[in-house]
Design an enzyme around this catalytic site. Structure first.
Site, mmCIF file in Angstrom:
data_model
loop_
_atom_site.group_PDB
_atom_site.id
_atom_site.type_symbol
_atom_site.label_atom_id
_atom_site.label_comp_id
_atom_site.label_asym_id
_atom_site.label_seq_id
_atom_site.Cartn_x
_atom_site.Cartn_y
_atom_site.Cartn_z
ATOM 1 N N GLU A 289 0.833 -1.200 0.000
ATOM 2 C CA GLU A 289 0.000 0.000 0.000
ATOM 3 C C GLU A 289 0.870 1.254 0.000
ATOM 4 O OE1 GLU A 289 -3.845 -1.455 2.600
ATOM 5 O OE2 GLU A 289 -2.138 -0.633 3.673
ATOM 6 N N CYS A 290 0.684 2.123 -0.973
ATOM 7 C CA CYS A 290 1.307 3.438 -1.025
ATOM 8 C C CYS A 290 2.834 3.350 -0.889
ATOM 9 C CB CYS A 290 0.687 4.353 0.020
ATOM 10 S SG CYS A 290 0.964 6.106 -0.302
#
Length: 465
Positions: free
Chosen positions: A335-336
């Site tokens: 994530e990210c």
């Protein structure tokens, strides 16, 4: 709470509570909430603090100030039942509840005001009054009368210049919205910031302690805690529990979670859910560890890999371990910041380019203070999961995504979602309790794609604990 207990449907509990809001961002909400939490804690009270919206950094600070875990509350991402459950559970053990708002009071859909109104939380308005006097009173009066379902109990005037400045504001306020406190401009109270918000609490713990205590002392002289504790307690109703809904099982599955200064943007609710479903959690540091723990799946959450890119690039043994895990077709969620780590290179704010994992083609680069943010639904093959994006980087040369995030209201495509082998990577931060079934499928050692319609997103709001 036992969902089969008949009392769970009708039980309620009361607890002093206040919602700390502001007319805009940057008014000092987190500074005041942390100081108030520390003051109440110093008085021997159990303080439970919540943060409105999908924020990661403020809860770290507020948890240190209060000495208690801090959950995020968001009516869209988490759902009303989830929020109701968290508040109810906190009220059963706390002496007082503080909820910090996000952005301006009425900004966003749903807004801070929507959350306060839904649960009957009285609002304390924090306002930076630099450069105004009677106008501050006019703004507070407008806020207090903008909606009939919002109760404003007082103003805290932040960055107040003098006793005369305070007097001018106080005399202009309506009688039903008193000035409960005024704090001077004092850099020793402000919390340290960087490009994505506050500096992580773990990096500046000792400095934060000094600021918490200074803020608590300033508020103690204003008797703010006593004023708020005299407010009528708020009644929190137990959420309705469906006894026929069960969480999917992750028994026998161990999830390795990256946790160090580079990867720390984790909802506690996500960790709690994985454990409630029976998963074992183990933690590792991509910065410092030379090998992975024994695990069946990996989670590379967001954080600040750009600040530690040199260390990440230099840890070749960890990179080899992650490449081996990927090649073995084991599930990985990135994530990210985790996405940036999975790309071939990452260029930091000093224009230095570092070699990353190369699990996905592409290059990541930081791009100043402007960035992307907003609520989106990740329509994964395993099922839809609500999420949010907040980043100051770009990625280029990436492969064709399997899909894009679905924005909360805007029709334009959201963040791209990539999949390679069992790796799922995106800028989106998933809120696991929104769809436990999809999350269990995502981390399963064997691919288990959904067979139901994507509109069926059964959240923890509708599931038993």
């Amino acid at each position: 709470m036992n969902p089969t207990d008949k009392n769970a449907i009708t039980e309620s509990v009361s607890c002093p509570a206040v919602f700390i809001a502001a007319p805009a961002s940057g008014q000092g909400k987190t500074t005041i909430t942390a100081a108030l939490a520390r003051l109440l804690r110093n008085q021997g009270k159990v303080v439970r603090v919540f943060k409105t919206g999908p924020d990661y950094l403020d809860p770290q600070v507020l948890a240190q100030a209060s000495g208690q875990p801090v959950d995020q509350l968001d009516l869209w991402m988490a759902g009303e039942t989830y929020c109701r459950r968290r508040l109810f559970e906190a009220a059963r053990s706390a002496d007082v509840i503080l909820v910090e708002g996000a952005m301006g009071i009425f900004d966003g859909e749903p807004s801070s005001a929507d959350l306060a109104a839904r649960f009957g939380l009285p609002m304390l308005i924090v306002m930076d009054v630099k450069g105004m006097a009677q106008t501050a009173a006019a703004l507070v009066s407008g806020i207090a009368n903008f909606r009939d379902d919002v109760s404003v109990v007082g103003l805290l005037a932040n960055a107040c210049a003098s006793a005369r400045h305070r007097e001018l504001i106080e005399l202009a306020l309506p009688k039903d919205v008193p000035l409960l406190a005024a704090l001077p401009r004092d850099s020793s109270l402000a919390l340290p910031e960087r490009h994505l918000g506050l500096v992580q609490a773990s990096e500046v713990q000792e400095d934060l302690e000094l600021r918490f205590e200074a803020g608590a002392k300033a508020l103690a002289s204003e008797a703010l805690a006593e004023a708020l504790m005299r407010l009528p307690p708020v009644v929190f109703e137990a959420p309705f529990e469906d006894p026929f809904v069960e969480l999917p099982s992750m028994a026998g599955i161990t999830v390795g979670v990256a946790r160090d200064p580079a990867f720390s943007f984790v909802y506690q609710a996500n960790l709690d859910l994985l454990q409630q479903m029976g998963a074992e959690l183990c933690y590792f540091s991509p910065i410092a560890d030379s090998c992975l723990p024994e695990c069946d799946a990996l989670w590379l959450p967001g954080g600040y890999p750009e600040l530690y890119a040199s260390s990440l690039a230099g840890n070749r043994s960890m990179k080899a371990a992650l490449l081996g895990f990927f090649a073995a077709d084991k599930p990985i969620l990135a994530e990210c910041g985790g996405l940036l780590y999975c790309l071939e290179t990452l260029t930091d704010y000093n224009d230095q380019t570092h070699e990353m994992l190369g699990l996905l083609p592409g290059e990541g680069a930081m791009r100043g203070r402007r960035g992307c943010q907003g609520m989106q639904t990740a329509d994964l093959p395993e099922g839809p999961v609500r999420a949010h994006a907040h980043h100051r980087s770009i990625s280029q040369g990436t492969p064709e995504p399997i899909t894009h995030g679905r924005r909360q209201r805007h029709p334009a495509p959201g963040e791209p979602i990539y999949r390679a082998r069992r790796l799922t990577a995106s800028y989106l931060h998933l809120f696991f309790p929104n769809n436990p079934t999809a999350v269990a499928r995502l981390f399963s050692p064997e691919p288990q794609l959904q067979t139901c319609d994507q509109s069926d997103s059964r959240s923890l709001s509708d599931a038993v604990e």
